[in-house]
Design a protein around this motif. Structure first.
Motif, mmCIF file in Angstrom:
data_model
loop_
_atom_site.group_PDB
_atom_site.id
_atom_site.type_symbol
_atom_site.label_atom_id
_atom_site.label_comp_id
_atom_site.label_asym_id
_atom_site.label_seq_id
_atom_site.Cartn_x
_atom_site.Cartn_y
_atom_site.Cartn_z
ATOM 1 N N LEU A 217 0.833 -1.206 0.000
ATOM 2 C CA LEU A 217 0.000 0.000 0.000
ATOM 3 C C LEU A 217 0.865 1.254 0.000
ATOM 4 O O LEU A 217 0.519 2.262 -0.625
ATOM 5 N N ALA A 218 1.996 1.195 0.711
ATOM 6 C CA ALA A 218 2.892 2.350 0.760
ATOM 7 C C ALA A 218 3.546 2.605 -0.596
ATOM 8 O O ALA A 218 3.692 3.752 -1.024
ATOM 9 N N GLY A 221 -0.061 2.160 -3.590
ATOM 10 C CA GLY A 221 -1.362 2.294 -2.947
ATOM 11 C C GLY A 221 -2.543 2.352 -3.887
ATOM 12 O O GLY A 221 -3.628 1.861 -3.567
ATOM 13 N N ALA A 316 1.415 5.652 3.348
ATOM 14 C CA ALA A 316 0.774 5.208 2.104
ATOM 15 C C ALA A 316 -0.145 6.310 1.584
ATOM 16 O O ALA A 316 -1.372 6.177 1.605
ATOM 17 N N ASN A 318 -0.977 7.311 -1.341
ATOM 18 C CA ASN A 318 -1.781 7.051 -2.541
ATOM 19 C C ASN A 318 -2.848 5.989 -2.335
ATOM 20 O O ASN A 318 -3.614 5.693 -3.258
ATOM 21 N N PHE A 319 -2.893 5.423 -1.144
ATOM 22 C CA PHE A 319 -3.939 4.447 -0.841
ATOM 23 C C PHE A 319 -5.142 5.196 -0.282
ATOM 24 O O PHE A 319 -5.052 5.852 0.761
ATOM 25 N N PHE A 352 -1.930 6.740 6.816
ATOM 26 C CA PHE A 352 -2.874 6.492 5.722
ATOM 27 C C PHE A 352 -3.774 7.715 5.537
ATOM 28 O O PHE A 352 -4.989 7.650 5.739
#
Length: 394
Positions: A217-218, A221, A316, A318-319, A352
């Motif tokens: 995810l990091a 993501g 992360a 972009n998640f 997140f």
């Protein structure tokens, strides 16, 4: 704290209510050998070699001695290889959510059988529960475990390699080429499985598998539509995670027949009691499940432990999908035996930032240790996850 206690009480009540147990009639699965190509870098680590039980104890001592070097990184290693990954894809014949694929990564001490207990499946198997809920699921043996390739334990089988493998499996599944690009080893063969192309992918992990999932995810993501991290939580007890509690021995010496294909640097828990300490809490498991956990135990590599830091604690940004953490109330490894009051939601939100507050959930499974799928209230925990997925549109 009050809301946490209420959640624990409600979850305990749900154990009695439960849900109709799934049956094997739901199974339509194919076993695969998936070629996964990786082009990345790993780390050369400063650490003792492990070629015997004496070496394994020496490695544990080195890893836990306070005067050992804090920075053990010696440099980068370029890895450009294709690995054979053993996996199983299951698609329910009439699943209402079969277009949503759960991609599950197991943790330390097991292979993909962690997700699919071969005894009392209706009470313990996560695969059965997922299929009963209408989802599809792909489980696989991480590199170095089960029937997947078992390359060098020092320079190759590291956490960031596992992240890249998960990313490639995700890409294959999303492209609809997971089956067509793989060698078929057994199971069902029909058009639904051969041409399976999910509309969404939810990543599910346990323990190290959750660390790998969060690492993906990091780094990637945007390639996940949701994630369930089980057997892991960012807590103020993470510093207590210690290889000294695992009781490791050199795998090939521990069981020369069973682990004859494991070379230098592969370590495994030495006794059934070691497995109980790590995974199960007295009062929340049947002895038969401890026997099963011991039966299916798998080695890990020394460098997987050293390289956890490459994936752990990375933001992360972009998640932007739903995320749930599920951990046993009495997880020994990540909470030092009691998870209540050990985590800071603000810290987790900071890692997140793209996850909407309503789509971030933390659930403590009552009375349970680290091995969630091996505990007597397993299906109650699954229901909490399915309710979360349903509530967030998955």
């Amino acid at each position: 704290m009050a809301s946490l206690l209420v959640a624990l009480v409600l979850a305990a009540a749900s154990i009695k209510k439960g849900k109709a147990s799934p049956t094997s009639d739901l199974r339509s699965c194919i076993q695969l050998e998936v070629p996964v190509s990786v082009d990345t870098t790993t780390t050369k680590w400063l650490q003792p070699r492990v070629d015997s039980n004496i070496d394994a104890v020496d490695w544990v001592t080195y890893m836990t001695t306070w005067t050992s070097p804090a920075d053990r990184m010696l440099g980068d290693i370029t890895v450009k290889q294709t690995f054979k990954i053993n996996g199983q894809l299951c698609v329910p014949p009439k699943g209402a959510k079969s277009d949503i694929l759960q991609l599950a990564t197991h943790g330390v001490g097991f292979d993909k059988r962690y997700w699919d207990a071969e005894i009392k499946r209706k009470d313990y198997s996560y695969v059965e529960a997922v299929l009963a809920e209408g989802y599809s699921i792909f489980t696989y043996d991480r590199l170095g475990t089960g029937a997947s390739d078992k390359p060098d334990a020092y320079d190759i089988v590291q956490t960031n390699i596992q992240v890249e493998i998960l990313r490639q499996l995700t890409s294959l599944a999303r492209s609809g080429k997971l089956v067509s690009s793989s060698k078929k080893l057994g199971g069902t063969s029909n058009n639904t499985l051969r041409n399976y192309n999910p509309s969404k992918i939810v990543h599910v992990g346990h323990s190290l598998g959750s660390v790998i999932t969060l690492g993906m995810l990091a780094a990637y993501g945007a390639e996940s539509d949701g994630a369930i991290a089980t057997g892991f939580l960012y807590t103020d007890k993470l510093a207590n995670v210690n290889v000294g509690t695992w009781g490791f021995e050199f795998a090939r010496e521990n069981d020369p027949l069973r682990f004859r294909d494991r070379g230098s640097g592969y370590i495994v828990q030495a006794t059934k009691s070691n497995t109980q300490v790590s995974f199960l809490k007295k009062g929340s498991f049947e002895p038969a499940l401890l026997d099963y956990a011991w039966k299916i135990r798998q080695p890990n590599t020394v460098s997987e432990f050293l390289s956890i830091q490459t994936a752990l604690g990375q933001a992360a940004p972009n998640f932007k999908a739903p995320l749930q953490f599920v951990i046993g109330e009495f997880d020994y490894g990540f909470c030092a035996g009691d998870c209540k009051g050990t985590y800071d939601l603000t810290v987790i939100k900071g890692l997140f930032p793209g996850v909407p507050e309503a789509d971030l959930d933390i659930y403590l499974q009552p009375g349970t240790g680290h091995g969630l799928t091996l505990s007597t209230n397993a299906t109650a925990g699954y229901k909490v996850t399915f309710d979360f997925l349903d509530r967030t549109g998955l």
